[in-house]
Design a protein around this motif. Structure first.
Motif, short mmCIF file in Angstrom:
data_model
loop_
_atom_site.label_atom_id
_atom_site.label_comp_id
_atom_site.label_asym_id
_atom_site.label_seq_id
_atom_site.Cartn_x
_atom_site.Cartn_y
_atom_site.Cartn_z
N GLY A 79 0.83 -1.20 0.00
CA GLY A 79 0.00 0.00 0.00
C GLY A 79 0.86 1.25 0.00
N GLY A 80 0.20 2.40 0.12
CA GLY A 80 0.93 3.65 0.05
C GLY A 80 1.45 3.89 -1.36
N ASN A 81 2.40 4.79 -1.49
CA ASN A 81 2.93 5.15 -2.81
C ASN A 81 4.26 4.47 -3.09
N PHE A 82 4.38 3.20 -2.72
CA PHE A 82 5.64 2.49 -2.92
C PHE A 82 5.99 2.36 -4.39
N ALA A 83 4.99 2.42 -5.26
CA ALA A 83 5.26 2.28 -6.69
C ALA A 83 6.18 3.38 -7.20
N LEU A 84 6.25 4.49 -6.47
CA LEU A 84 7.12 5.59 -6.87
C LEU A 84 8.59 5.29 -6.57
N GLY A 85 8.83 4.25 -5.82
CA GLY A 85 10.20 3.92 -5.43
C GLY A 85 10.58 4.62 -4.14
N HIS A 86 11.76 4.27 -3.62
CA HIS A 86 12.24 4.91 -2.41
C HIS A 86 13.76 4.84 -2.35
N SER A 87 14.34 5.46 -1.32
CA SER A 87 15.80 5.53 -1.21
C SER A 87 16.39 4.43 -0.34
N ILE A 88 15.65 3.98 0.67
CA ILE A 88 16.12 2.93 1.57
C ILE A 88 15.01 1.92 1.77
N SER A 89 15.32 0.64 1.66
CA SER A 89 14.40 -0.41 2.07
C SER A 89 15.07 -1.25 3.16
N ILE A 93 17.69 14.20 10.43
CA ILE A 93 17.07 13.13 9.66
C ILE A 93 16.07 13.81 8.73
N SER A 94 16.41 13.89 7.44
CA SER A 94 15.58 14.61 6.48
C SER A 94 15.28 13.70 5.30
N LEU A 95 13.99 13.58 4.99
CA LEU A 95 13.56 12.77 3.84
C LEU A 95 12.88 13.68 2.83
N GLY A 96 13.27 13.54 1.56
CA GLY A 96 12.61 14.28 0.50
C GLY A 96 13.11 15.71 0.39
N GLY A 97 12.27 16.56 -0.21
CA GLY A 97 12.58 17.97 -0.34
C GLY A 97 13.44 18.33 -1.53
N ALA A 98 13.81 17.36 -2.35
CA ALA A 98 14.75 17.62 -3.44
C ALA A 98 14.09 17.48 -4.80
N ALA A 99 14.52 18.26 -5.74
CA ALA A 99 14.22 18.12 -7.16
C ALA A 99 12.80 17.68 -7.43
N ALA A 115 24.18 12.50 10.47
CA ALA A 115 23.02 12.94 9.72
C ALA A 115 22.63 11.91 8.68
N LEU A 116 21.32 11.81 8.42
CA LEU A 116 20.76 10.97 7.36
C LEU A 116 19.89 11.84 6.48
N LYS A 117 20.15 11.81 5.17
CA LYS A 117 19.32 12.51 4.20
C LYS A 117 18.95 11.54 3.08
N THR A 118 17.72 11.63 2.61
CA THR A 118 17.31 10.82 1.47
C THR A 118 16.54 11.70 0.49
N ARG A 119 16.62 11.32 -0.79
CA ARG A 119 15.86 12.06 -1.79
C ARG A 119 14.40 11.65 -1.78
N THR A 120 14.15 10.34 -1.66
CA THR A 120 12.78 9.87 -1.53
C THR A 120 12.62 9.24 -0.15
N GLY A 121 11.97 8.10 -0.05
CA GLY A 121 11.56 7.65 1.26
C GLY A 121 12.24 6.41 1.78
N ILE A 122 11.76 5.98 2.94
CA ILE A 122 12.25 4.78 3.60
C ILE A 122 11.08 3.81 3.73
N ALA A 123 11.28 2.57 3.33
CA ALA A 123 10.28 1.53 3.52
C ALA A 123 10.80 0.53 4.53
N GLY A 129 9.03 12.87 -0.65
CA GLY A 129 9.69 12.23 0.47
C GLY A 129 8.67 11.60 1.38
N TRP A 130 8.96 10.43 1.93
CA TRP A 130 8.03 9.80 2.86
C TRP A 130 8.76 8.84 3.77
N PHE A 131 8.13 8.54 4.86
CA PHE A 131 8.59 7.46 5.72
C PHE A 131 7.43 6.51 5.86
#
Length: 352
Positions: A162-172, A217-223, A192-200, A227-229
């Motif tokens: 479920g959720g928007n996993f189809a969009l992909g993420h940065s960490i699984s 700890i920052s997720l998303g916000g880029a380009a 520090a931890l930064k990701t462009r997309t999310g963590i699953a 971003g999601w957790f």
């Protein structure tokens, strides 16, 4: 001893096999003898030629056979896989694994165990970081200092929750259901931890957020990416540990451009929150997660059995403001407050 003619001949063979210039698969063999440094050519063997080579930014790099490797000298790879009980320590310098692509991943534990420790310097990964994806995997990532930046994302390896996993993420972290003997954990207690997309966080996956020494700890916000957790599955776990300074929150950011994608937080039913202190218990409310401009979608987060054993703990999902908030609260019963106060007074007398 490798002669110049042997090296030229082997390089020609490698080029013929690869079909591309410069790209190679290198396997760690520790042949340098004098160090465990990632950038030492003698520690690597080309999978086709057997020759030593300094890793390049297009190479696939496999750390195998229970090896311990250090990245302290500035380095660039294409992608790095840590398997066979091996450990990669990043403690200084600037490093990147820059191969981009929607099916490109760095694996930490894939069919066997692997560990990544980041204690200093900076490490940028330009694709998905997959921790313990396949059967018989045990992967661990520990950030105690420096910066771990997952600068892009890739297609999901743990979809179907479920959720928007189809969009992909940065960490699984963890795996799909049905895969056996898989344990994945990500722990951040500093740096520090930064990701462009999310963590699953999927089946048998654990994310641990420990104390106030974490810088960010920052997720998303880029380009052009959201971003999601997200936590998924009945065996995922979120550890949150409070210290004397509280805890550094996770911030899930809205994008900085005009794209239509939005950040989100989806917490599926059965996801478990485990709470505690590094030192003495204290009363208070702390923010674990803030979602910019959106509501948190909590479909059934629960407290762990260990947390429920202490009735003073509670959590709250608050979507009443501009940003969604997940907070935790510890309010001791009056008798517990008296004990805490007495303990503090006794400690003060001892210091005097």
């Amino acid at each position: 001893m490798k002669t110049k003619q042997q090296m030229m001949f082997a390089s020609a063979i490698a080029l013929a096999f690869s079909g591309t210039s410069n790209a190679a698969t290198l396997n760690w063999d520790g042949g340098g003898g004098v160090d465990n440094e990632f950038s030492t050519a003698a520690n690597w063997a080309d999978s086709v030629t057997g020759l030593d080579a300094v890793p390049a930014n297009v190479d696939t790099l496999n750390i195998l056979n229970g090896s311990t490797v250090s990245r302290t000298v500035n380095s660039a790879g294409g992608r790095t896989n840590i398997q066979g009980g091996s450990i990669l320590n990043v403690s200084a310098g600037t490093h990147s694994d820059g191969t981009a692509g929607n099916t490109v991943r760095n694996f930490v534990g894939n069919g066997s165990a692997g560990t990544l420790n980041v204690s200093g310097g900076s490490y940028d990964i330009g694709h998905l970081l997959a921790i313990s994806h396949s059967t018989n995997s045990d992967g661990s990532v520990n950030v105690t200092g420096g910066l771990l930046n997952i600068g892009r994302g890739s297609n999901s390896l743990v979809g179907g929750f479920g959720g928007n996993f189809a969009l992909g993420h940065s960490i699984s972290i963890g795996s799909n259901s049905g895969q056996n003997n898989v344990t994945g954990q990500f722990t951040i207690s500093g740096g520090a931890l930064k990701t462009r997309t999310g963590i699953a966080v999927a089946h048998n996956g654990t994310f641990s957020q420990i104390g106030s020494a974490i810088t960010e700890i920052s997720l998303g916000g880029a380009a052009a990416d959201a971003g999601w957790f997200a936590m998924a599955g009945s065996t995922s776990l979120w550890n949150a540990t409070i210290d004397g300074g509280g805890i550094t929150k996770m911030f899930v950011e809205a994008q900085t451009n005009t794209s239509t994608l939005n950040p989100f937080v989806t917490i599926l039913a059965g996801s478990t929150l485990n709470l505690g202190f590094t030192g003495s218990a204290m009363s208070g409310t702390w923010t674990l997660l803030e979602l910019e401009g959106q509501d948190i979608d909590d479909q059934g987060l629960v407290l762990s059995a260990a947390t429920l054993a202490d009735p003073n703990w509670s959590f709250n999902v608050d979507n009443s403001g501009a940003n969604g908030l997940l907070t935790v609260t510890y309010v001791p019963e009056p008798s517990s407050i008296a004990l805490l106060a007495a303990g503090g007074l006794l400690a003060l007398r001892r210091r005097r």
